[in-house]
Design an enzyme around this catalytic site. Structure first.
Site, short mmCIF file in Angstrom:
data_model
loop_
_atom_site.label_atom_id
_atom_site.label_comp_id
_atom_site.label_asym_id
_atom_site.label_seq_id
_atom_site.Cartn_x
_atom_site.Cartn_y
_atom_site.Cartn_z
N CYS A 69 -55.48 65.01 28.65
CA CYS A 69 -55.97 64.92 30.04
C CYS A 69 -54.73 64.81 30.91
CB CYS A 69 -56.84 63.67 30.17
SG CYS A 69 -57.33 63.29 31.86
N CYS A 194 -54.77 71.06 34.68
CA CYS A 194 -56.02 70.31 34.55
C CYS A 194 -56.81 70.94 33.42
CB CYS A 194 -56.81 70.36 35.86
SG CYS A 194 -58.45 69.63 35.72
#
Ligand code: DGL
Length: 271
Positions: A69, A194
């Site tokens: 992440c 992302c």
């Protein structure tokens, strides 16, 4: 066993590439869906949630955790590596490590000569942009290199909520336009920083000027992990090819979303 952690299901884009690169390894994936998204949370919350997820993966038997992440990597990883892990290692007497996905991506982006024409453009969540980690790490490797960051505050949420393709396309075009207005000249490289953005990479490619180099984070991270394990066999010796998928907030409605990230069905266990 290798743990792979993300705020939700987006990290499956990275996880899939890791499994393809290292099919013989044992993996457990943990999505913190109950607390997603992280990209708009205050840093202290991202830090606490990330530590809790790593604890859980250690309890599952993981000796290496990949924070798949970007938001958690840029907010929490440095502190975890410098302050938290050394204490855990001392207390447990077990060799364990936690690595992230930002640095391997930055290394790929800066692998070309620093006199490359045009800036590096970074598209990411608001929290990742605010952390300043991408420009900081790029400048450590290429001082003076132009970097333009573009926050895409609505994009991950829109992908997660299953927004229509036209809506996603319009959002991507809008963020690319905003980046181009500020960049001055067309970017030489683009980082989609992302986990969710690989799903809309085609919209980025069509919105960006032709010839721009796109850094594909899942493949880049997978290659980096393979070379890391070759250098650090002490952090994982697994050879069973086992797979588990855990979620703190798995609901049946998420099945379609999971299939979009993974490209097929995934046997998630709710924890
Ligand atoms: N996984 C996050 C990232 O890569 C995106 C989703 C979120 O905001 O939690 O930044």
């Amino acid at each position: 066993m290798i743990g792979v952690f993300d705020s939700g299901f987006g990290g499956l884009t990275v996880h899939r590439a890791l499994i393809e690169a290292l099919p013989e390894r044992d993996f457990v994936y943990l999505g913190d869906n109950r607390n997603a998204p992280y990209g708009t949370r205050p840093p202290i919350e991202v830090l606490n949630l990330t530590c809790a997820a790593i604890e859980r993966l250690f309890a599952e038997g993981c000796t290496l955790v990949v924070i798949a992440c970007n938001t958690a990597s840029v907010v929490a990883l440095r502190w975890i590596q410098q302050q938290w892990l050394p204490v855990r290692r001392r207390e447990d007497g077990i060799a364990r490590n936690v690595i992230g996905i930002a640095v391997p991506t930055i290394e790929a982006a800066t692998s070309r000569a620093s006199d490359a024409s045009g800036p590096i453009a970074v598209f990411a969540t608001q929290r990742t942009v605010d952390s300043g980690v991408y420009p900081l790490e790029i400048h450590k490797r290429q001082p003076g290199r132009a970097v333009v960051q573009q926050a895409c505050p609505e994009l991950a949420g829109a992908i997660e909520s299953g927004a229509a393709p036209e809506r996603l396309r319009a959002l991507v075009h809008c963020y690319v336009e905003q980046m181009m207005d500020r960049a001055g000249s067309p970017p030489e490289s683009v980082i989609l920083a992302c986990t969710h953005y690989p799903l809309v990479a085609a919209y980025f490619a069509e919105a960006l000027p032709a010839g721009v180099r796109m850094i594909h984070q899942p493949e880049t991270v997978a290659q980096a992990l393979r070379s890391y394990l070759a250098r650090h066999p002490e952090y994982d010796g697994s050879r069973g090819g086992a797979r588990r998928f855990l979620s703190t907030g798995f609901v049946a409605e998420a099945i379609l979303l999971i299939e979009r990230f993974w490209g097929g069905k995934v046997p998630f266990e709710a924890i």
